[in-house]
Design a protein around this motif. Structure first.
Motif, PDB file in Angstrom:
ATOM      1  N   SER A 131       0.830  -1.208   0.000  1.00  0.00           N
ATOM      2  CA  SER A 131       0.000   0.000   0.000  1.00  0.00           C
ATOM      3  C   SER A 131       0.861   1.254   0.000  1.00  0.00           C
ATOM      4  N   TYR A 132       1.929   1.228   0.802  1.00  0.00           N
ATOM      5  CA  TYR A 132       2.845   2.375   0.871  1.00  0.00           C
ATOM      6  C   TYR A 132       3.480   2.627  -0.505  1.00  0.00           C
ATOM      7  N   GLN A 133       3.915   1.568  -1.167  1.00  0.00           N
ATOM      8  CA  GLN A 133       4.546   1.712  -2.479  1.00  0.00           C
ATOM      9  C   GLN A 133       3.547   2.222  -3.518  1.00  0.00           C
ATOM     10  N   LEU A 134       2.333   1.713  -3.465  1.00  0.00           N
ATOM     11  CA  LEU A 134       1.310   2.159  -4.427  1.00  0.00           C
ATOM     12  C   LEU A 134       0.966   3.624  -4.224  1.00  0.00           C
ATOM     13  N   ASP A 135       0.831   4.045  -2.967  1.00  0.00           N
ATOM     14  CA  ASP A 135       0.524   5.452  -2.699  1.00  0.00           C
ATOM     15  C   ASP A 135       1.587   6.376  -3.274  1.00  0.00           C
ATOM     16  N   HIS A 136       2.844   6.019  -3.054  1.00  0.00           N
ATOM     17  CA  HIS A 136       3.928   6.847  -3.582  1.00  0.00           C
ATOM     18  C   HIS A 136       4.010   6.759  -5.105  1.00  0.00           C
ATOM     19  N   GLY A 137       3.737   5.584  -5.632  1.00  0.00           N
ATOM     20  CA  GLY A 137       3.747   5.439  -7.082  1.00  0.00           C
ATOM     21  C   GLY A 137       2.652   6.250  -7.744  1.00  0.00           C
ATOM     22  N   LEU A 138       1.505   6.324  -7.097  1.00  0.00           N
ATOM     23  CA  LEU A 138       0.399   7.105  -7.657  1.00  0.00           C
ATOM     24  C   LEU A 138       0.730   8.589  -7.714  1.00  0.00           C
ATOM     25  N   VAL A 139       1.451   9.085  -6.735  1.00  0.00           N
ATOM     26  CA  VAL A 139       1.855  10.493  -6.763  1.00  0.00           C
ATOM     27  C   VAL A 139       2.657  10.778  -8.033  1.00  0.00           C
ATOM     28  N   SER A 140       3.604   9.885  -8.332  1.00  0.00           N
ATOM     29  CA  SER A 140       4.434  10.073  -9.534  1.00  0.00           C
ATOM     30  C   SER A 140       3.614   9.914 -10.805  1.00  0.00           C
ATOM     31  N   LEU A 141       2.723   8.915 -10.818  1.00  0.00           N
ATOM     32  CA  LEU A 141       1.912   8.685 -12.013  1.00  0.00           C
ATOM     33  C   LEU A 141       0.982   9.856 -12.305  1.00  0.00           C
ATOM     34  N   ARG A 142       0.371  10.411 -11.267  1.00  0.00           N
ATOM     35  CA  ARG A 142      -0.537  11.550 -11.477  1.00  0.00           C
ATOM     36  C   ARG A 142       0.220  12.781 -11.960  1.00  0.00           C
ATOM     37  N   ARG A 143       1.437  12.959 -11.448  1.00  0.00           N
ATOM     38  CA  ARG A 143       2.259  14.069 -11.929  1.00  0.00           C
ATOM     39  C   ARG A 143       2.627  13.846 -13.395  1.00  0.00           C
ATOM     40  N   GLU A 144       2.975  12.597 -13.719  1.00  0.00           N
ATOM     41  CA  GLU A 144       3.330  12.264 -15.092  1.00  0.00           C
ATOM     42  C   GLU A 144       2.131  12.453 -16.024  1.00  0.00           C
ATOM     43  N   LEU A 145       0.953  12.083 -15.531  1.00  0.00           N
ATOM     44  CA  LEU A 145      -0.250  12.242 -16.349  1.00  0.00           C
ATOM     45  C   LEU A 145      -0.504  13.714 -16.657  1.00  0.00           C
ATOM     46  N   GLU A 199      -4.382   4.189 -17.432  1.00  0.00           N
ATOM     47  CA  GLU A 199      -4.666   2.785 -17.096  1.00  0.00           C
ATOM     48  C   GLU A 199      -3.830   2.324 -15.910  1.00  0.00           C
ATOM     49  N   LEU A 200      -2.561   2.757 -15.856  1.00  0.00           N
ATOM     50  CA  LEU A 200      -1.709   2.405 -14.726  1.00  0.00           C
ATOM     51  C   LEU A 200      -2.277   2.974 -13.419  1.00  0.00           C
ATOM     52  N   ILE A 201      -2.759   4.189 -13.493  1.00  0.00           N
ATOM     53  CA  ILE A 201      -3.366   4.819 -12.309  1.00  0.00           C
ATOM     54  C   ILE A 201      -4.613   4.048 -11.882  1.00  0.00           C
ATOM     55  N   GLN A 202      -5.429   3.673 -12.862  1.00  0.00           N
ATOM     56  CA  GLN A 202      -6.651   2.939 -12.554  1.00  0.00           C
ATOM     57  C   GLN A 202      -6.335   1.593 -11.897  1.00  0.00           C
ATOM     58  N   ASN A 203      -5.323   0.893 -12.431  1.00  0.00           N
ATOM     59  CA  ASN A 203      -4.941  -0.401 -11.866  1.00  0.00           C
ATOM     60  C   ASN A 203      -4.413  -0.257 -10.440  1.00  0.00           C
ATOM     61  N   ALA A 204      -3.607   0.784 -10.216  1.00  0.00           N
ATOM     62  CA  ALA A 204      -3.056   1.005  -8.882  1.00  0.00           C
ATOM     63  C   ALA A 204      -4.157   1.338  -7.884  1.00  0.00           C
ATOM     64  N   GLU A 205      -5.099   2.169  -8.308  1.00  0.00           N
ATOM     65  CA  GLU A 205      -6.208   2.545  -7.420  1.00  0.00           C
ATOM     66  C   GLU A 205      -7.071   1.327  -7.090  1.00  0.00           C
ATOM     67  N   PHE A 206      -7.280   0.468  -8.086  1.00  0.00           N
ATOM     68  CA  PHE A 206      -8.084  -0.731  -7.836  1.00  0.00           C
ATOM     69  C   PHE A 206      -7.356  -1.669  -6.875  1.00  0.00           C
ATOM     70  N   ARG A 207      -6.026  -1.784  -7.053  1.00  0.00           N
ATOM     71  CA  ARG A 207      -5.270  -2.644  -6.141  1.00  0.00           C
ATOM     72  C   ARG A 207      -5.323  -2.096  -4.724  1.00  0.00           C
ATOM     73  N   LEU A 208      -5.287  -0.792  -4.572  1.00  0.00           N
ATOM     74  CA  LEU A 208      -5.411  -0.195  -3.237  1.00  0.00           C
ATOM     75  C   LEU A 208      -6.773  -0.513  -2.626  1.00  0.00           C
ATOM     76  N   THR A 209      -7.813  -0.522  -3.452  1.00  0.00           N
ATOM     77  CA  THR A 209      -9.147  -0.880  -2.964  1.00  0.00           C
ATOM     78  C   THR A 209      -9.160  -2.329  -2.479  1.00  0.00           C
ATOM     79  N   GLU A 210      -8.491  -3.206  -3.240  1.00  0.00           N
ATOM     80  CA  GLU A 210      -8.393  -4.613  -2.830  1.00  0.00           C
ATOM     81  C   GLU A 210      -7.654  -4.737  -1.499  1.00  0.00           C
ATOM     82  N   ILE A 211      -6.576  -4.000  -1.367  1.00  0.00           N
ATOM     83  CA  ILE A 211      -5.782  -4.059  -0.139  1.00  0.00           C
ATOM     84  C   ILE A 211      -6.611  -3.591   1.054  1.00  0.00           C
ATOM     85  N   ARG A 212      -7.373  -2.506   0.874  1.00  0.00           N
ATOM     86  CA  ARG A 212      -8.208  -2.020   1.975  1.00  0.00           C
ATOM     87  C   ARG A 212      -9.258  -3.059   2.361  1.00  0.00           C
ATOM     88  N   HIS A 213      -9.761  -3.765   1.372  1.00  0.00           N
ATOM     89  CA  HIS A 213     -10.720  -4.834   1.649  1.00  0.00           C
ATOM     90  C   HIS A 213     -10.074  -5.919   2.515  1.00  0.00           C
TER      91      HIS A 213
END
Length: 292
Positions: A33-47, A74-88
């Protein structure tokens, strides 16, 4: 848009899972989860940059062509979905922890103590201190853990722990500590191997042999001593006895040191050396004019 289903449960029967198994997955999910959160920051900036460039007015960084907007999205969407799975999974695993009334958990600080409290209200502080969750010991009785952890146990968290120094089990090491310990062990092994290979005179001093034109050489290892004896013996065999005083002395010193180290006689080594020189002469086509 792709339809996604709820994630499959981690355990077929979570009630049969051990505390260590449950905490193992919780710890890995937290790290992911920690890695995905940080990765999303970079992906959103890149987007954002990619969208600006696609519209023709965004800044260009270097010569590397940016990834397409759709790919990043798509990478952002996949990461967000994985975070949802992790929270579950978090909800499910933590609910089981609560259902059982909790169990002992242990946390190790790099080069520090083993704690059970990471709330920041006692001796162990977060987030200023990094804690390594020792999930292998989740649910274990504190007396057993105290015995294994030795001097690494925090006596504030564990008042019953003995205060006298006791060696800790190697299981109570962080990855960095284990790597340092392995490096130190490997270094000590190499030093011991070099020391074991060292050769001395029969009296225990440095093995120093004369050179042909003055001075001496320090011969440090058994292999070096034999190679030096072979080299000087070959010179004697090639040129004969004339002007070979230094070479003969070097050979005799090496043979004496080798005989002492190997527990054999000098004469047996001399015989072996002369045989090798004779074989070398036949192979290389020179006449042996003198032996040692």
């Amino acid at each position: 848009m792709t339809t996604r289903t709820a994630p499959a449960p981690i355990f077929t029967d979570i009630s049969a899972a051990t505390p260590a198994e449950i905490d193992y997955h919780l710890a890995h999910l937290e790290a992911e989860s920690y890695q995905l959160d940080h990765g999303l920051v970079s992906l959103r900036r890149e987007l954002g940059h990619a969208e600006e460039i696609a519209q023709g007015y965004g800044p260009r960084y270097g010569a590397r062509k940016p990834r397409p907007v759709a790919e990043i999205a798509e990478l952002i969407q996949n990461a967000e979905f994985r975070l949802t799975e992790i929270r579950h999974h978090f909800v499910t695993l933590n609910a089981e922890y609560a259902r059982r009334g909790g169990w002992p958990r242990y946390y190790l600080v790099e080069d520090g103590h083993l704690h059970y409290d990471v709330s920041g209200s006692r001796c162990s502080r977060i987030p200023s201190t990094t804690h390594y969750w020792m999930t292998d010991f989740s649910g274990e009785d504190s007396a057993k853990v105290i015995e294994l952890a030795g001097e690494r146990v925090c006596t504030t968290c564990f008042p019953d722990a003995p205060v006298k120094p006791r060696p800790a089990s190697v299981r109570f090491m962080t990855r960095t500590e284990a790597e340092r310990a392995a490096y130190a062990e490997d270094k000590a092994r190499k030093v011991a191997a070099r020391k074991a290979a060292q050769i001395t005179t029969p009296e225990g001093g440095e093995l120093r042999v004369p050179r042909s034109f003055g001075g001496t050489d320090h011969v440090k290892t058994e292999r070096a001593a034999w190679n030096r004896a072979m080299a000087d013996a070959t010179t004697i065999a090639w040129y004969g006895t004339k002007d070979s005083v230094a070479e003969r002395e070097a050979v005799e010193l090496c043979l004496a040191a080798l005989a002492h180290r190997r527990g054999v006689t000098v004469d047996s080594l001399r015989t072996e050396l002369n045989k090798k020189i004779a074989t070398k002469g036949r192979r290389e086509g020179f006449t042996v004019l003198a032996t040692i």
